[in-house]
Write a protein that holds these residues in place. Sequence first.
Motif, PDB file in Angstrom:
ATOM      1  N   VAL A 125      23.148  42.444  35.144  1.00  0.00           N
ATOM      2  CA  VAL A 125      24.344  41.355  34.990  1.00  0.00           C
ATOM      3  C   VAL A 125      24.447  40.167  36.392  1.00  0.00           C
ATOM      4  O   VAL A 125      24.298  41.075  37.575  1.00  0.00           O
ATOM      5  CB  VAL A 125      25.735  42.144  34.896  1.00  0.00           C
ATOM      6  N   ARG A 126      24.135  39.046  36.038  1.00  0.00           N
ATOM      7  CA  ARG A 126      23.939  38.106  37.039  1.00  0.00           C
ATOM      8  C   ARG A 126      25.137  37.392  37.095  1.00  0.00           C
ATOM      9  O   ARG A 126      26.082  36.943  36.159  1.00  0.00           O
ATOM     10  CB  ARG A 126      22.828  37.212  36.855  1.00  0.00           C
ATOM     11  N   GLN A 127      25.736  37.170  38.509  1.00  0.00           N
ATOM     12  CA  GLN A 127      26.987  36.434  38.400  1.00  0.00           C
ATOM     13  C   GLN A 127      26.973  35.036  38.121  1.00  0.00           C
ATOM     14  O   GLN A 127      25.955  34.284  38.073  1.00  0.00           O
ATOM     15  CB  GLN A 127      27.131  36.208  40.131  1.00  0.00           C
ATOM     16  N   VAL A 162      31.929  33.014  42.777  1.00  0.00           N
ATOM     17  CA  VAL A 162      31.784  33.752  41.669  1.00  0.00           C
ATOM     18  C   VAL A 162      30.902  35.209  41.972  1.00  0.00           C
ATOM     19  O   VAL A 162      29.599  34.876  42.266  1.00  0.00           O
ATOM     20  CB  VAL A 162      31.105  33.102  40.225  1.00  0.00           C
ATOM     21  N   THR A 163      31.527  36.313  41.608  1.00  0.00           N
ATOM     22  CA  THR A 163      30.820  37.524  41.839  1.00  0.00           C
ATOM     23  C   THR A 163      30.658  38.441  40.653  1.00  0.00           C
ATOM     24  O   THR A 163      30.174  39.397  40.773  1.00  0.00           O
ATOM     25  CB  THR A 163      31.379  38.306  42.953  1.00  0.00           C
ATOM     26  N   THR A 164      31.124  37.597  39.482  1.00  0.00           N
ATOM     27  CA  THR A 164      31.265  38.649  38.394  1.00  0.00           C
ATOM     28  C   THR A 164      30.228  37.668  37.189  1.00  0.00           C
ATOM     29  O   THR A 164      30.002  36.781  37.245  1.00  0.00           O
ATOM     30  CB  THR A 164      32.350  38.934  37.752  1.00  0.00           C
ATOM     31  N   GLY A 165      29.700  38.375  36.093  1.00  0.00           N
ATOM     32  CA  GLY A 165      28.978  38.045  35.040  1.00  0.00           C
ATOM     33  C   GLY A 165      29.300  38.470  33.784  1.00  0.00           C
ATOM     34  O   GLY A 165      30.559  39.347  33.637  1.00  0.00           O
ATOM     35  N   LEU A 168      32.230  41.345  34.515  1.00  0.00           N
ATOM     36  CA  LEU A 168      31.713  42.527  35.146  1.00  0.00           C
ATOM     37  C   LEU A 168      31.007  42.036  36.372  1.00  0.00           C
ATOM     38  O   LEU A 168      30.366  41.160  36.719  1.00  0.00           O
ATOM     39  CB  LEU A 168      30.601  42.750  33.997  1.00  0.00           C
ATOM     40  N   ARG A 169      31.002  43.144  37.274  1.00  0.00           N
ATOM     41  CA  ARG A 169      30.572  42.987  38.640  1.00  0.00           C
ATOM     42  C   ARG A 169      29.022  43.036  38.445  1.00  0.00           C
ATOM     43  O   ARG A 169      28.385  43.606  37.733  1.00  0.00           O
ATOM     44  CB  ARG A 169      30.902  44.098  39.592  1.00  0.00           C
ATOM     45  N   ALA A 170      28.600  41.819  39.333  1.00  0.00           N
ATOM     46  CA  ALA A 170      27.249  41.629  39.382  1.00  0.00           C
ATOM     47  C   ALA A 170      26.383  42.740  39.703  1.00  0.00           C
ATOM     48  O   ALA A 170      26.613  43.544  40.488  1.00  0.00           O
ATOM     49  CB  ALA A 170      26.405  40.534  40.160  1.00  0.00           C
TER      50      ALA A 170
END
Length: 364
Positions: free
Chosen positions: A251-253, A196-199, A228-230
């Motif tokens: 924004v944290r993944q 996971v690379t999005t948050g 949303l991209r971290a």
Amino acid sequence: MNKKTLTALLALTSVTLGTASAQGKISAQSIIVNPTQPDLQVSVRVDKDATGNQNPTYRIGERISVSATVNRDAYVYLFNVDPSGTVDQVLPNRLSGDNFVKAGATKTFPAPGDNFTFSVDGPIGQNKVLALASLTPLDLSTISAFKTSQDQFATVNTSGGQAGLAQALSIVVNPLPQNSWVSDTAFYNVVAQNPVTTGSLFIGTNVNATVTLNGQRLGGSNVTYSNLRAGTYPVRVQASGYRDFSTTVTVRQGAITSLNVDLVPVAQPVYQAPNTTGNTFLDLIGGLLGAITGTQLQDPARSALDQKVNDLRNQGYTVQSTRATGTGYVSTLAKGASTVTVTVDRGADRTLRVQVTETTNYRY
């Protein structure tokens, strides 16, 4: 471990989410350890860790090799314990020759030049590779066996995962002299192939507002935005009649970041209601004539605007903006879904033109 053909992609069971940073080595006592200190030594490691003292990370599907080195001629046995407790016998097998290793030599599986590969497979979690070296061959028939002549790997029959393997191996080595065997353990982590690379981001406000993230309009407030991209970005929250709010958010993944904002209303100009006679016509004339303060006469156009704006404010409208034009003034007021524009223009022969335009938005 998946048992495939000689040319197939062979898979090693996989690992927990973890980091590739170095960690203190976990003691081999976590599986099985010789209570004495024999002069026989064995060292096991995976290819991403040349020291055997770290805890490297592999993605599912990534290739891996396991190596063991001994200081004396010995027979080396390799086992892998995955997060679910499944135990695979990596060595000996029918793919890479016997498991006898000369003193000072290294046995690698798969070895350079082998016509097969060894790849990480599930489940995700922490894996442990146990190397057991013995001066004499071990009889593993009680814990593992090749089920058919076509099997390339032996199936380990122990139950209870690591504890079961330790108990079974203790029985195997118990008849041997204590100084004739030794063990070592290496560790590695396996993560998902596409981590996971999005948050997600939630912006809460006390009024309906517009959210802009990193210069791009997201939409309205009180909504959770996903995928949303971290990273850390500037954010701006805007609402008509309220001061803009700007800050930065991270924004944290794999997590939801929340930002709650109480927007502050913009200070509205205060209009003092003129004295009224009760007669609209006389009040208008009085406003146009103005009141002399010192030697300055009030602008009749502004007086007419103030009179009309005050009437609308008494009806519940709120002033949004007021500005001067080349011929007079324009003021905008709002109430609910209705917007009113008051325009006052100076005409020829000392005349004033007052125009009131109302716009109402309906949802259907």
